[in-house]
Design a protein around this motif. Structure first.
Motif: not given
Length: 51
Positions: A6-7, A35-46, A48-51
């Protein structure tokens, strides 16, 4: 369209297509991890289950 990431809006179809085009391998997961390692992950926001 079923989203897998989703991110970064990667769909199941996109990943399948990438695997077929790259000899059974998809570089999408590598891109997501970088991208996650670089801090670009937005799973909590994007996601639906916040992961």
């Amino acid at each position: 369209m079923k989203l897998i990431c989703y991110c970064f809006a990667h769909s199941e179809d996109e990943i399948r297509r990438a695997v077929l085009e790259d000899s059974g391998r998809s570089r999408i997961m590598e891109q997501i991890l970088a991208a996650k390692k670089a801090g670009a992950c937005r799973c909590v926001e994007t996601h639906p289950q916040g992961r």
